[in-house]
Design a protein around this motif. Structure first.
Motif, PDB file in Angstrom:
ATOM      1  N   THR A 175       0.835  -1.200   0.000  1.00 47.39           N
ATOM      2  CA  THR A 175       0.000   0.000   0.000  1.00 47.39           C
ATOM      3  C   THR A 175       0.869   1.248   0.000  1.00 47.39           C
ATOM      4  O   THR A 175       1.805   1.365   0.797  1.00 47.39           O
ATOM      5  CB  THR A 175      -0.913   0.025   1.247  1.00 47.39           C
ATOM      6  OG1 THR A 175      -1.759  -1.106   1.233  1.00 47.39           O
ATOM      7  CG2 THR A 175      -1.757   1.295   1.279  1.00 47.39           C
ATOM      8  N   ILE A 176       0.551   2.198  -0.884  1.00 47.75           N
ATOM      9  CA  ILE A 176       1.173   3.518  -0.882  1.00 47.75           C
ATOM     10  C   ILE A 176       0.063   4.557  -0.847  1.00 47.75           C
ATOM     11  O   ILE A 176      -0.876   4.514  -1.651  1.00 47.75           O
ATOM     12  CB  ILE A 176       2.067   3.730  -2.121  1.00 47.75           C
ATOM     13  CG1 ILE A 176       3.255   2.761  -2.100  1.00 47.75           C
ATOM     14  CG2 ILE A 176       2.575   5.168  -2.168  1.00 47.75           C
ATOM     15  CD1 ILE A 176       4.168   2.895  -3.305  1.00 47.75           C
TER      16      ILE A 176
ATOM     17  N   VAL B 120      -8.379  11.063  -5.074  1.00 46.48           N
ATOM     18  CA  VAL B 120      -9.170  11.869  -4.153  1.00 46.48           C
ATOM     19  C   VAL B 120      -8.698  13.318  -4.161  1.00 46.48           C
ATOM     20  O   VAL B 120      -7.498  13.598  -4.004  1.00 46.48           O
ATOM     21  CB  VAL B 120      -9.071  11.305  -2.714  1.00 46.48           C
ATOM     22  CG1 VAL B 120      -9.940  12.120  -1.758  1.00 46.48           C
ATOM     23  CG2 VAL B 120      -9.495   9.839  -2.680  1.00 46.48           C
ATOM     24  N   ASN B 121      -9.647  14.217  -4.356  1.00 45.03           N
ATOM     25  CA  ASN B 121      -9.400  15.661  -4.266  1.00 45.03           C
ATOM     26  C   ASN B 121      -8.276  16.106  -5.191  1.00 45.03           C
ATOM     27  O   ASN B 121      -7.286  16.694  -4.769  1.00 45.03           O
ATOM     28  CB  ASN B 121      -9.098  16.068  -2.820  1.00 45.03           C
ATOM     29  CG  ASN B 121      -9.204  17.576  -2.627  1.00 45.03           C
ATOM     30  OD1 ASN B 121      -9.884  18.255  -3.397  1.00 45.03           O
ATOM     31  ND2 ASN B 121      -8.522  18.102  -1.628  1.00 45.03           N
ATOM     32  N   LEU B 122      -8.462  15.836  -6.465  1.00 41.55           N
ATOM     33  CA  LEU B 122      -7.588  16.362  -7.514  1.00 41.55           C
ATOM     34  C   LEU B 122      -8.393  17.439  -8.233  1.00 41.55           C
ATOM     35  O   LEU B 122      -9.105  17.153  -9.210  1.00 41.55           O
ATOM     36  CB  LEU B 122      -7.139  15.259  -8.471  1.00 41.55           C
ATOM     37  CG  LEU B 122      -5.875  14.458  -8.069  1.00 41.55           C
ATOM     38  CD1 LEU B 122      -6.041  13.790  -6.714  1.00 41.55           C
ATOM     39  CD2 LEU B 122      -5.512  13.441  -9.136  1.00 41.55           C
ATOM     40  N   PRO B 123      -8.337  18.674  -7.753  1.00 42.56           N
ATOM     41  CA  PRO B 123      -9.287  19.703  -8.218  1.00 42.56           C
ATOM     42  C   PRO B 123      -9.135  20.074  -9.685  1.00 42.56           C
ATOM     43  O   PRO B 123     -10.090  20.585 -10.286  1.00 42.56           O
ATOM     44  CB  PRO B 123      -8.986  20.894  -7.306  1.00 42.56           C
ATOM     45  CG  PRO B 123      -7.599  20.674  -6.799  1.00 42.56           C
ATOM     46  CD  PRO B 123      -7.435  19.190  -6.705  1.00 42.56           C
TER      47      PRO B 123
ATOM     48  N   GLU C  98      -3.194   5.170  -3.345  1.00 39.58           N
ATOM     49  CA  GLU C  98      -4.118   6.299  -3.188  1.00 39.58           C
ATOM     50  C   GLU C  98      -3.347   7.593  -3.344  1.00 39.58           C
ATOM     51  O   GLU C  98      -2.295   7.778  -2.724  1.00 39.58           O
ATOM     52  CB  GLU C  98      -4.807   6.258  -1.816  1.00 39.58           C
ATOM     53  CG  GLU C  98      -5.738   5.073  -1.645  1.00 39.58           C
ATOM     54  CD  GLU C  98      -6.686   5.228  -0.464  1.00 39.58           C
ATOM     55  OE1 GLU C  98      -6.826   6.368   0.024  1.00 39.58           O
ATOM     56  OE2 GLU C  98      -7.274   4.219  -0.056  1.00 39.58           O
ATOM     57  N   ILE C  99      -3.885   8.485  -4.173  1.00 38.56           N
ATOM     58  CA  ILE C  99      -3.280   9.795  -4.377  1.00 38.56           C
ATOM     59  C   ILE C  99      -4.327  10.844  -4.040  1.00 38.56           C
ATOM     60  O   ILE C  99      -5.476  10.771  -4.498  1.00 38.56           O
ATOM     61  CB  ILE C  99      -2.742   9.935  -5.819  1.00 38.56           C
ATOM     62  CG1 ILE C  99      -2.048  11.289  -5.974  1.00 38.56           C
ATOM     63  CG2 ILE C  99      -3.824   9.718  -6.860  1.00 38.56           C
ATOM     64  CD1 ILE C  99      -1.249  11.413  -7.268  1.00 38.56           C
ATOM     65  N   ARG C 100      -3.911  11.829  -3.203  1.00 38.83           N
ATOM     66  CA  ARG C 100      -4.870  12.821  -2.713  1.00 38.83           C
ATOM     67  C   ARG C 100      -4.246  14.213  -2.730  1.00 38.83           C
ATOM     68  O   ARG C 100      -3.037  14.366  -2.614  1.00 38.83           O
ATOM     69  CB  ARG C 100      -5.304  12.482  -1.280  1.00 38.83           C
ATOM     70  CG  ARG C 100      -6.063  11.186  -1.158  1.00 38.83           C
ATOM     71  CD  ARG C 100      -6.463  10.890   0.273  1.00 38.83           C
ATOM     72  NE  ARG C 100      -5.403  10.251   1.025  1.00 38.83           N
ATOM     73  CZ  ARG C 100      -5.150  10.490   2.304  1.00 38.83           C
ATOM     74  NH1 ARG C 100      -5.846  11.386   2.950  1.00 38.83           N
ATOM     75  NH2 ARG C 100      -4.182   9.838   2.927  1.00 38.83           N
ATOM     76  N   ASP C 101      -5.110  15.204  -2.870  1.00 39.00           N
ATOM     77  CA  ASP C 101      -4.697  16.606  -2.706  1.00 39.00           C
ATOM     78  C   ASP C 101      -3.518  16.965  -3.609  1.00 39.00           C
ATOM     79  O   ASP C 101      -2.494  17.487  -3.151  1.00 39.00           O
ATOM     80  CB  ASP C 101      -4.342  16.885  -1.247  1.00 39.00           C
ATOM     81  CG  ASP C 101      -5.495  16.574  -0.304  1.00 39.00           C
ATOM     82  OD1 ASP C 101      -6.529  17.242  -0.403  1.00 39.00           O
ATOM     83  OD2 ASP C 101      -5.349  15.639   0.501  1.00 39.00           O
TER      84      ASP C 101
END
Length: 1257
Positions: free
Chosen positions: A1119-1120, A1175-1178, A1149-1152
């Motif tokens: 997990t990364i 997640v949360n890639l605006p 998981e990639i976020r922000d």
């Protein structure tokens, strides 16, 4: 004779049920009313009786004859169909009766469109008769004969001889029983009967053989005899065998009387040991007859009895029963190894050793299984053969598997027929499933498996008898940790499945699954997070399905295909058990639920159902309705009163605002967990429910109009109520009447059998006299909460059995004194059984005293006082058994702590007025929060703490260090949080720490040498602003942290680097988290060699880290998790690093990440990936189809809060995907709408799609 010898065929009980139904008034009246040919019904019974006559023989022969097995299956189907028909007739009669007595006839007619009753009754009866006659006519071809009581299963009699070299793991058991035989430990009995009880194959006979042949036993007992009693008890044979064993000749002409006289004379004045092996017989008078000659022997003679049945032991024993436990895996392996590896050893065949250990795991400590399977593999060195045994159902193995099958099947064979059906039903439980007794009994009851008189019988009582009987016969095992739960040994579980055959089915992807066929009547499925339509695609084969039962999994929330509810209600009208518990997406129950006329058990617990349709009220057979945890449920059907057979209604943790009117008409109710009073519902309805038992919570008591209504609830006569909660509203009412509330509570006095009492939000100024009355001698726990108008506590010290007491939110109590302890008899010690006492949130409490303080709380083990800011004095002076003391937010409390020599745990917070003398040496845990104590006080407290294992300090402004030289090596866990003058360097003295947490505010901590703590397993470092580096100790020696498995560093903004590359490694580190380290520029180089076992890596809010190590990440990473690490993301976009080389990576998981517009790059992710979270890639606008092409293992894709993402792209997402979740993506959500969205064709193949709150299955 057959019923006594063998339990009776499986179907015998079913046939008896049919005979009873045929003779019932409802069936006879219906037949007459429909002008059906009565001759058909008269013909049915003799046909069934003719079939019944050969059932015993068929049950015996089916084991070796597949044709007979098929014949029995066809017969079962016919019997099931006959039961269904008669149940339908019964349901029709009941419905007509209910319609005639109803004043409002809103119920649809029983013979509505498409109803099964439209079929001509004569043709259905005729068809069933034809099948039964055809089956009976096949008996001669199959060689089936009427049973005359002959025995089909004969276990070879065991002798007293034993090969001790082949017995493992029984030394302790042997010595324990030898101690009972030792003359030095003589009992007061003339002779001791010592039962050894355990399931078949566990080694009872072997243990008895070991004891019988021990040299000490030969010395202690001049006369010894071994008798294999076996299934058919014969006093003549047993007596004769004993005589022959002690060298007395018997001629064939003697009768029992002559043999007993001869035995009495031979035993006279002599000490003897008899072993009666394999005893089944339970008739007390027969045993009394057998025992008579034994009484002439010398005192302290012994008789050992081995049996599978606790009932046998209870009849014979006069000392404690010895329950034989399973072998350990190690001993089981040694036994298996002895028989499987001949002239070789496991070390020479490592591949076989691995498979063999897995086979032994399946044996679950049963020595017979280990021995038999070892023998089956004896001298076989082909791994494929071993693997085949590992993956086989043990009940499908060939006869040369030894004695497993006969030994365990014998237990089933000798069950009475009614218990055979109940045991076979347990095949719906997968292996290791933990079930509760009440749950199983209610399922048996729903399936009509409990035989009882309808006139004066009680189904639950009969179910308890059945359950106890099966448990005492070792079919069920009680869990040691949770006494309310039971399991079946794997081999017993396999036996149940073998007996049930195709009629029972488990759907489970973990390998314990079976196939749905036309014979399937009972089905359970083990929930996964998402259960898709494909899982149930063969369900339509089971047209006669009676059970659809969900079994909970570990997932917090589960979702099931929306089709299943409709299909079950419309297509399976014979359902008796219907459960969709814990299916979160089930938010309504269709009106068509009334199609299930025979439904007796409905479980919708933990679903999102808001209301139940009124049509549910026409399910007149319904016995159990479970709605526990339906947090959205606001109302019950208004005609609930029509469910006249309802026994159990669980509505705990719902949002019901009131009960429907007429609940008092549900006269069969045993379980009613809650009764919610609102406008229009009256508490006096409870008075009509005479059979209530277990738990009852009455809420909304502020709505009780008069105390007379409360009296009419008649709680005082409900002797089976064990738990009672009485709850008023928590909302402050301006016009409350404390006198009225006290009068209501006074009339709600329960029966003295009560065990648990809770009173909440009571608004009286004092409690009525019954609260604390000594006659409530069964009460073990009391909770009084938020009774904020009370000025004093009730005399709870008079409750002789009280073990747990919690008092919270008494805002007006100022003094706790003699009134609390009560005015009991001088010889009665107040709170004589109390083990746990908690006070909380009592803002005006100032003083605690008692003139009998020296007598009270003599067994108290846990005392907690929280949020009592005015309490000044004084705690009980001496608590000899106290183990845990917690005092929090009692700023004015002074004086000394109680003398508590047994204390193990002390937690104190904001209690600077306490005099903290040296603590006892046995203290294991010390926690100090928000304290102004200094180093000197701490040193005084801890000077005797030689066993301390855990120390926690938080917000201690004056403590700078731990007392040097006085802390023991036993200290394993240390947590220092927000202690501003703390000198961290002193921590280095504690080399034996296993867990360390340092959080903020410490004396400047610039470096942390991990190498100083060779035993550390987990390290948490948080909010240390001055920390610059983490690394090894200075020096030439390499440091290996073999124990370290978790390292977490949170919000250390000046951390620059890890200086560990040269001097340190942690080969067992599995989890590394870096969060909020804004100046950290890189991860450790050579991570693949420093942390070779790393499985979890989280890098969050670390904006200066540019890349992963040049040498790559550890290959075992699974997990990364990455968030808000801009330079790391930039390097990813420039293809400076890739994860393709990580063969074990399954979750990414990639976020922000604001700069990412297209994701994922085609070279970024490995094919092993199963879960991808975005997640949360605006600014994400596009999913790169090429980046998904090689992700052939991807199962779950989460796309959260990507507001500019417009499309899935032109290509289909991978075929391997089973779940797609889209949330907070307005543009994408529109394009992915089912059937209408532009991107629907690219995702329609995915079995589970969740868009916002809509789940598409």
């Amino acid at each position: 004779m057959a019923e006594a010898l063998v339990g009776g065929a499986f179907l015998s009980a079913s046939l008896q049920v049919i005979f009873d139904r045929m003779a019932s008034r409802e069936v006879l009246d219906f037949i007459r009313g429909k002008k059906l040919e009565n001759g058909l019904l008269k013909k049915l019974k003799p046909t069934l009786m003719s079939v019944n006559a050969v059932l015993d023989d068929a049950e015996n022969k089916q084991i070796t004859n597949p044709t007979v097995r098929s014949w029995i299956d066809e017969l079962k189907n016919a019997v099931y169909d006959a039961e269904d028909l008669l149940d339908e007739i019964d349901a029709k009669a009941l419905r007509n009766r209910m319609d005639q007595t109803s004043t409002v006839k809103q119920v649809r007619g029983f013979f509505s469109s498409l109803n099964h009753f439209e079929e001509p009754m004569e043709s259905r009866l005729d068809e069933i008769l034809g099948r039964l006659e055809s089956l009976f006519n096949q008996k001669d071809t199959l060689g089936l004969k009427e049973s005359r009581g002959e025995k089909a299963f004969l276990r070879p009699p065991a002798t007293s001889l034993v090969d001790e070299s082949g017995v493992y793991g029984r030394d302790d058991e042997k010595e324990a029983i030898l101690k009972l035989l030792d003359p030095e430990y003589a009992s007061e009995n003339q002779m001791d009967w010592i039962p050894i009880v355990g399931m078949g194959g566990i080694g009872k006979t072997t243990l008895a053989q070991l004891i019988y042949n021990d040299e000490r036993v030969k010395e202690w007992f001049p006369l010894r005899a071994w008798v294999c009693v076996s299934e058919e008890f014969d006093a003549f044979r047993v007596t004769k065998t004993i005589l022959e064993e002690i060298n007395c000749s018997c001629d064939g002409s003697q009768n029992l009387n002559q043999l007993q006289l001869q035995l009495k004379e031979k035993l006279s004045g002599k000490k003897f040991l008899f072993v009666l092996d394999d005893v089944w017989h339970k008739r007390y008078v027969d045993w009394e007859e057998l025992k008579r000659p034994f009484t002439s022997g010398a005192k302290n003679s012994k008789i050992i009895v081995t049996t599978r049945d606790e009932n046998v032991a209870s009849i014979l024993r006069n000392v404690r029963t010895y329950h034989l436990n399973f072998l350990s895996n190690g001993d089981c392996w040694r036994l298996f190894e002895k028989h499987a590896f001949i002239n070789t050893s496991p070390s020479m065949h490592p591949n076989l050793k691995v498979i063999g250990e897995a086979i032994v795991e399946r044996c679950k400590g049963l020595p017979l299984a280990a021995k038999a399977l070892g023998g089956l593999l004896r001298c076989k060195l082909d791994a494929d053969e071993w693997d085949k045994i590992l993956r086989s159902n043990l009940w499908d193995l060939p006869d040369d598997a030894g004695t497993i099958l006969p030994a365990l099947r014998l237990s089933y064979y000798y069950l009475p027929s009614h218990l055979k059906r109940c045991f076979a039903y347990c095949s719906i439980f997968p292996k290791d499933y933990e079930f509760k007794k009440e749950e199983l009994i209610r399922l048996w009851m729903a399936e009509g498996l409990l035989q009882f008189s309808r006139v004066n019988g009680n189904a639950e009582e009969r179910g308890n008898e059945y359950f106890k009987d099966l448990m005492l016969r070792s079919f069920f095992q009680q869990l040691s940790g949770d006494k309310s739960c039971f399991v079946m040994h794997d081999l017993i579980s396999d036996l149940a499945k073998s007996v049930a055959g195709e009629f029972s089915c488990i759907l489970d992807i973990s390998g314990d699954s079976s196939e749905i066929t036309r014979n399937t009547r009972h089905l359970s499925y083990v929930q996964k997070k998402y259960d898709v339509l494909k899982k149930f695609e063969t369900l339509s084969k089971a047209k006669g399905l009676r059970t659809f039962l969900t079994l909970e999994s570990s997932s917090w929330l589960c979702y099931v295909t929306g089709h299943i509810m409709h299909d079950l209600i419309v297509k399976f009208r014979y359902l008796r058990v219907f459960s969709l518990a814990k299916c979160n997406n089930i938010n309504e129950l269709p009106e068509e639920i009334d199609n299930l006329k025979l439904l007796r058990y409905l479980d919708l617990s933990k679903t999102s159902v808001k209301r139940l349709p009124n049509s549910l009220s026409t399910l007149y057979y319904l016995q159990t309705l479970l709605l526990f945890g339906c947090f959205c449920l606001v109302e019950l059907p208004k005609d609930m009163r029509r469910l006249i057979n309802l026994h159990h209604l669980n509505i705990r943790e719902t949002k019901l605002v009131m009960m429907p009117q007429g609940m008092g008409k549900l006269k069969e109710l045993r379980t009613l967990t809650d009764f919610v009073l609102g406008n229009g519902s009256s508490v006096n309805e409870l008075g009509k429910l005479e059979h209530l038992c277990g738990r009852l919570a009455i809420s909304g008591l502020q709505n009780v109009v008069s105390a007379r209504d409360a009296k009419d609830a008649n709680l005082k006569n409900k002797m089976n109520l064990k738990e009672l909660e009485l709850i008023w509203t928590r909302v402050d009412l301006i016009d409350y009447d404390s006198k009225h509330d006290r009068e209501v509570l006074e009339q709600l006095e329960p029966h003295t059998n009560l065990e648990h009492l809770v009173i909440r939000f009571y608004r009286g100024t004092r409690f009525p006299e019954w609260v604390g009355r000594s006659s409530f001698s069964n009460v073990v726990s009391v909770e009084l909460r938020d009774c904020k108008y009370c000025f004093s506590l009730p005399p709870l010290g008079q409750l002789s059995a009280l073990k747990s007491l919690s008092i919270k939110g008494f805002a007006r109590v100022e003094t706790v004194g003699d009134e609390f302890y009560g005015n009991g008899h001088a010889s009665t010690k107040p709170f004589g059984s109390l083990e746990i006492l908690r006070f909380e949130d009592m803002p005006e409490w100032e003083e605690w005293f008692c003139s009998r303080d020296h007598e009270a709380f003599n067994v108290l083990q846990e005392l907690s006082i929280r949020k009592c800011p005015k309490l000044t004095k004084s705690l009980p002076r001496h608590l000899s058994l106290l183990r845990k003391l917690e005092i929090r937010n009692c700023e004015k409390l002074g004086g000394m702590l109680p003398r508590a020599p047994s204390i193990c745990q002390l937690d104190v917070e904001r209690c600077d007025g306490l005099q903290l003398d040296p603590l006892p040496c046995g203290l294991r845990r010390l926690a100090i929060f928000n304290s102004h104590m200094n180093d000197s006080i701490l040193e005084t407290m801890m000077q005797h703490c030689t066993c301390l294992e855990e120390l926690m300090m938080q917000d201690c402004s004056n403590i700078s260090s731990l007392p040097e030289g006085s802390l023991p090596n036993t200290l394993k866990t240390l947590s220092i949080e927000s202690c501003p003058v703390w000198d961290y360097s002193k921590i280095l003295l504690f080399k034996f720490l296993e867990s360390l947490c340092i959080e903020g505010g410490c004396h400047p901590l610039e470096s942390f040498p991990l190498g100083s703590f060779p035993m550390l397993g987990s390290v948490d470092i948080k909010y240390c602003e001055n920390l610059k580096w983490i690394g090894a100790l200075d020096g030439p020696h390499h440091q290996h942290l073999a124990c370290l498995n978790s390292l977490k560093i949170f919000f250390c903004p000046n951390l620059i680097s890890f200086q560990i590359e040269e001097g340190l490694s942690a080969t067992n580190l599995t989890a590394l988290t870096l969060a909020g380290c804004r100046n950290l520029k890189s991860l450790p180089e050579h991570m693949h060699s420093l942390f070779p076992s790393l499985a979890f890596l989280s890098v969050l809010f670390c904006p200066e880290i540019e890349s992963f190590p040049r040498d790559g990440l550890p290959s075992k990473l699974e997990t990364i998790d990455m968030a808000k690490s801009d330079r790391l993301f930039a390097g990813m976009m420039r293809r400076e690093w890739s994860l393709r080389a990580l063969p074990s990576l399954t979750t990414f998981e990639i976020r922000d990440a604001r700069q990412i517009e297209c994701f994922p790059d085609e070279h970024l992710l490995p094919s092993s990936l199963t879960h991808l979270g975005i997640v949360n890639l605006p600014n994400l606008k596009l999913l790169n189809g090429k980046g998904f092409q090689h992700l052939t293992s991807l199962r779950e894709l989460w796309i959260d809060v990507c507001p500019t993402l417009q499309s899935i792209g032109p290509n289909k997402l991978p075929d391997s995907l089973s779940c797609l979740v889209i949330w907070g993506c307005r543009l994408l959500g529109k394009r992915c709408k089912k059937k209408t969205g532009a991107d629907w064709p690219n995702i329609s193949h995915i079995p589970i799609i969740k868009i916002e709150d809509e789940v598409i299955l």
